[in-house]
Scaffold this motif. Structure first.
Motif, PDB file in Angstrom:
ATOM      1  N   ALA A 102       0.840  -1.201   0.000  1.00  0.00           N
ATOM      2  CA  ALA A 102       0.000   0.000   0.000  1.00  0.00           C
ATOM      3  C   ALA A 102       0.875   1.252   0.000  1.00  0.00           C
ATOM      4  O   ALA A 102       0.584   2.221  -0.711  1.00  0.00           O
ATOM      5  CB  ALA A 102      -0.939  -0.009   1.202  1.00  0.00           C
ATOM      6  N   ASP A 103       1.954   1.235   0.773  1.00  0.00           N
ATOM      7  CA  ASP A 103       2.875   2.380   0.805  1.00  0.00           C
ATOM      8  C   ASP A 103       3.568   2.573  -0.534  1.00  0.00           C
ATOM      9  O   ASP A 103       3.690   3.697  -1.021  1.00  0.00           O
ATOM     10  CB  ASP A 103       3.928   2.193   1.900  1.00  0.00           C
ATOM     11  CG  ASP A 103       3.350   2.311   3.299  1.00  0.00           C
ATOM     12  OD1 ASP A 103       2.236   2.845   3.447  1.00  0.00           O
ATOM     13  OD2 ASP A 103       4.029   1.852   4.243  1.00  0.00           O
ATOM     14  N   GLU A 104       4.032   1.483  -1.134  1.00  0.00           N
ATOM     15  CA  GLU A 104       4.774   1.559  -2.396  1.00  0.00           C
ATOM     16  C   GLU A 104       3.896   1.971  -3.579  1.00  0.00           C
ATOM     17  O   GLU A 104       4.335   2.704  -4.450  1.00  0.00           O
ATOM     18  CB  GLU A 104       5.433   0.208  -2.708  1.00  0.00           C
ATOM     19  CG  GLU A 104       6.605  -0.126  -1.817  1.00  0.00           C
ATOM     20  CD  GLU A 104       7.820   0.722  -2.107  1.00  0.00           C
ATOM     21  OE1 GLU A 104       8.107   0.993  -3.288  1.00  0.00           O
ATOM     22  OE2 GLU A 104       8.493   1.124  -1.137  1.00  0.00           O
ATOM     23  N   THR A 105       2.656   1.469  -3.606  1.00  0.00           N
ATOM     24  CA  THR A 105       1.781   1.729  -4.752  1.00  0.00           C
ATOM     25  C   THR A 105       0.921   2.973  -4.573  1.00  0.00           C
ATOM     26  O   THR A 105       0.318   3.435  -5.545  1.00  0.00           O
ATOM     27  CB  THR A 105       0.829   0.535  -4.981  1.00  0.00           C
ATOM     28  OG1 THR A 105       0.033   0.344  -3.807  1.00  0.00           O
ATOM     29  CG2 THR A 105       1.593  -0.733  -5.321  1.00  0.00           C
ATOM     30  N   LEU A 106       0.840   3.478  -3.339  1.00  0.00           N
ATOM     31  CA  LEU A 106      -0.036   4.602  -2.996  1.00  0.00           C
ATOM     32  C   LEU A 106      -1.518   4.249  -3.188  1.00  0.00           C
ATOM     33  O   LEU A 106      -2.355   5.138  -3.351  1.00  0.00           O
ATOM     34  CB  LEU A 106       0.326   5.860  -3.798  1.00  0.00           C
ATOM     35  CG  LEU A 106       1.763   6.352  -3.638  1.00  0.00           C
ATOM     36  CD1 LEU A 106       2.018   7.550  -4.533  1.00  0.00           C
ATOM     37  CD2 LEU A 106       2.062   6.685  -2.185  1.00  0.00           C
ATOM     38  N   LEU A 107      -1.822   2.959  -3.170  1.00  0.00           N
ATOM     39  CA  LEU A 107      -3.208   2.502  -3.271  1.00  0.00           C
ATOM     40  C   LEU A 107      -3.774   2.304  -1.867  1.00  0.00           C
ATOM     41  O   LEU A 107      -3.036   1.989  -0.939  1.00  0.00           O
ATOM     42  CB  LEU A 107      -3.276   1.160  -4.015  1.00  0.00           C
ATOM     43  CG  LEU A 107      -2.892   1.171  -5.489  1.00  0.00           C
ATOM     44  CD1 LEU A 107      -2.806  -0.261  -6.014  1.00  0.00           C
ATOM     45  CD2 LEU A 107      -3.901   1.971  -6.291  1.00  0.00           C
ATOM     46  N   PRO A 108      -5.085   2.448  -1.709  1.00  0.00           N
ATOM     47  CA  PRO A 108      -5.708   2.169  -0.401  1.00  0.00           C
ATOM     48  C   PRO A 108      -5.531   0.686  -0.041  1.00  0.00           C
ATOM     49  O   PRO A 108      -5.506  -0.171  -0.934  1.00  0.00           O
ATOM     50  CB  PRO A 108      -7.181   2.493  -0.610  1.00  0.00           C
ATOM     51  CG  PRO A 108      -7.261   3.261  -1.878  1.00  0.00           C
ATOM     52  CD  PRO A 108      -6.059   2.915  -2.687  1.00  0.00           C
ATOM     53  N   PRO A 109      -5.421   0.378   1.241  1.00  0.00           N
ATOM     54  CA  PRO A 109      -5.249  -1.023   1.665  1.00  0.00           C
ATOM     55  C   PRO A 109      -6.324  -1.965   1.108  1.00  0.00           C
ATOM     56  O   PRO A 109      -6.024  -3.096   0.742  1.00  0.00           O
ATOM     57  CB  PRO A 109      -5.332  -0.946   3.191  1.00  0.00           C
ATOM     58  CG  PRO A 109      -4.883   0.438   3.517  1.00  0.00           C
ATOM     59  CD  PRO A 109      -5.363   1.294   2.377  1.00  0.00           C
ATOM     60  N   ARG A 110      -7.556  -1.486   1.031  1.00  0.00           N
ATOM     61  CA  ARG A 110      -8.635  -2.317   0.496  1.00  0.00           C
ATOM     62  C   ARG A 110      -8.373  -2.687  -0.973  1.00  0.00           C
ATOM     63  O   ARG A 110      -8.634  -3.817  -1.399  1.00  0.00           O
ATOM     64  CB  ARG A 110      -9.951  -1.560   0.647  1.00  0.00           C
ATOM     65  CG  ARG A 110     -11.135  -2.290   0.130  1.00  0.00           C
ATOM     66  CD  ARG A 110     -12.389  -1.492   0.362  1.00  0.00           C
ATOM     67  NE  ARG A 110     -13.498  -2.083  -0.367  1.00  0.00           N
ATOM     68  CZ  ARG A 110     -14.722  -1.679  -0.273  1.00  0.00           C
ATOM     69  NH1 ARG A 110     -15.034  -0.671   0.498  1.00  0.00           N
ATOM     70  NH2 ARG A 110     -15.673  -2.261  -0.963  1.00  0.00           N
ATOM     71  N   THR A 111      -7.872  -1.745  -1.744  1.00  0.00           N
ATOM     72  CA  THR A 111      -7.577  -1.990  -3.155  1.00  0.00           C
ATOM     73  C   THR A 111      -6.411  -2.961  -3.295  1.00  0.00           C
ATOM     74  O   THR A 111      -6.422  -3.840  -4.158  1.00  0.00           O
ATOM     75  CB  THR A 111      -7.264  -0.663  -3.876  1.00  0.00           C
ATOM     76  OG1 THR A 111      -8.367   0.224  -3.703  1.00  0.00           O
ATOM     77  CG2 THR A 111      -6.999  -0.874  -5.353  1.00  0.00           C
ATOM     78  N   VAL A 112      -5.407  -2.824  -2.436  1.00  0.00           N
ATOM     79  CA  VAL A 112      -4.263  -3.741  -2.452  1.00  0.00           C
ATOM     80  C   VAL A 112      -4.739  -5.152  -2.113  1.00  0.00           C
ATOM     81  O   VAL A 112      -4.332  -6.128  -2.754  1.00  0.00           O
ATOM     82  CB  VAL A 112      -3.153  -3.272  -1.483  1.00  0.00           C
ATOM     83  CG1 VAL A 112      -2.069  -4.328  -1.342  1.00  0.00           C
ATOM     84  CG2 VAL A 112      -2.557  -1.954  -1.950  1.00  0.00           C
ATOM     85  N   ARG A 113      -5.612  -5.271  -1.133  1.00  0.00           N
ATOM     86  CA  ARG A 113      -6.161  -6.575  -0.745  1.00  0.00           C
ATOM     87  C   ARG A 113      -6.900  -7.209  -1.932  1.00  0.00           C
ATOM     88  O   ARG A 113      -6.725  -8.395  -2.229  1.00  0.00           O
ATOM     89  CB  ARG A 113      -7.104  -6.385   0.446  1.00  0.00           C
ATOM     90  CG  ARG A 113      -7.280  -7.577   1.301  1.00  0.00           C
ATOM     91  CD  ARG A 113      -7.961  -7.305   2.642  1.00  0.00           C
ATOM     92  NE  ARG A 113      -8.996  -6.274   2.657  1.00  0.00           N
ATOM     93  CZ  ARG A 113      -8.869  -5.091   3.258  1.00  0.00           C
ATOM     94  NH1 ARG A 113      -7.756  -4.758   3.883  1.00  0.00           N
ATOM     95  NH2 ARG A 113      -9.852  -4.229   3.233  1.00  0.00           N
ATOM     96  N   TYR A 114      -7.701  -6.423  -2.627  1.00  0.00           N
ATOM     97  CA  TYR A 114      -8.426  -6.905  -3.803  1.00  0.00           C
ATOM     98  C   TYR A 114      -7.448  -7.352  -4.896  1.00  0.00           C
ATOM     99  O   TYR A 114      -7.599  -8.416  -5.490  1.00  0.00           O
ATOM    100  CB  TYR A 114      -9.354  -5.799  -4.334  1.00  0.00           C
ATOM    101  CG  TYR A 114     -10.020  -6.138  -5.638  1.00  0.00           C
ATOM    102  CD1 TYR A 114     -11.090  -7.040  -5.684  1.00  0.00           C
ATOM    103  CD2 TYR A 114      -9.582  -5.573  -6.823  1.00  0.00           C
ATOM    104  CE1 TYR A 114     -11.703  -7.350  -6.890  1.00  0.00           C
ATOM    105  CE2 TYR A 114     -10.188  -5.882  -8.029  1.00  0.00           C
ATOM    106  CZ  TYR A 114     -11.243  -6.769  -8.055  1.00  0.00           C
ATOM    107  OH  TYR A 114     -11.842  -7.085  -9.254  1.00  0.00           O
ATOM    108  N   ALA A 115      -6.433  -6.533  -5.143  1.00  0.00           N
ATOM    109  CA  ALA A 115      -5.434  -6.855  -6.176  1.00  0.00           C
ATOM    110  C   ALA A 115      -4.697  -8.145  -5.821  1.00  0.00           C
ATOM    111  O   ALA A 115      -4.482  -9.003  -6.687  1.00  0.00           O
ATOM    112  CB  ALA A 115      -4.451  -5.698  -6.330  1.00  0.00           C
ATOM    113  N   LEU A 116      -4.317  -8.303  -4.565  1.00  0.00           N
ATOM    114  CA  LEU A 116      -3.619  -9.517  -4.139  1.00  0.00           C
ATOM    115  C   LEU A 116      -4.504 -10.749  -4.296  1.00  0.00           C
ATOM    116  O   LEU A 116      -4.028 -11.807  -4.720  1.00  0.00           O
ATOM    117  CB  LEU A 116      -3.139  -9.380  -2.695  1.00  0.00           C
ATOM    118  CG  LEU A 116      -1.950  -8.449  -2.484  1.00  0.00           C
ATOM    119  CD1 LEU A 116      -1.749  -8.168  -1.000  1.00  0.00           C
ATOM    120  CD2 LEU A 116      -0.682  -9.041  -3.105  1.00  0.00           C
TER     121      LEU A 116
END
Length: 86
Positions: free
Chosen positions: A45-59
């Motif tokens: 989330a820090d590296e991509t500047l995406l919200p944690p929820r979006t990172v969770r979805y992407a993962l």
């Protein structure tokens, strides 16, 4: 006579084919993992500047595609560490 190309499964580009049709957030997470060996969800989330929820979805999408592996962190068992498998 049929003309079919033989595609090698050893080609690293083949793994990226699974990522090609995923959402942009999943592509970004995959690329960040490509540049880094392993990262936690919060580091992603820090590296991509995406919200944690979006990172969770992407993962989740990347795991479903079979291109991301996750394991528990030895330093903090509450966290998972993600790595790219392609």
């Amino acid at each position: 006579m049929s003309t079919h190309e033989t595609v090698s499964t050893d080609d690293p580009a083949d793994g990226w084919d699974a990522v090609r049709d995923l959402p942009p957030s999943a592509k970004l997470v995959a690329k960040v993992l490509d540049y880094n060996d392993t990262l936690t969800q919060s580091e992603l989330a820090d590296e991509t500047l995406l919200p944690p929820r979006t990172v969770r979805y992407a993962l989740n999408r990347l795991e479903d595609a079979g291109v991301v592996d996750s394991r528990f962190s030895f330093s903090d068992a509450r966290k998972r560490i993600y790595s790219l498998t392609i």
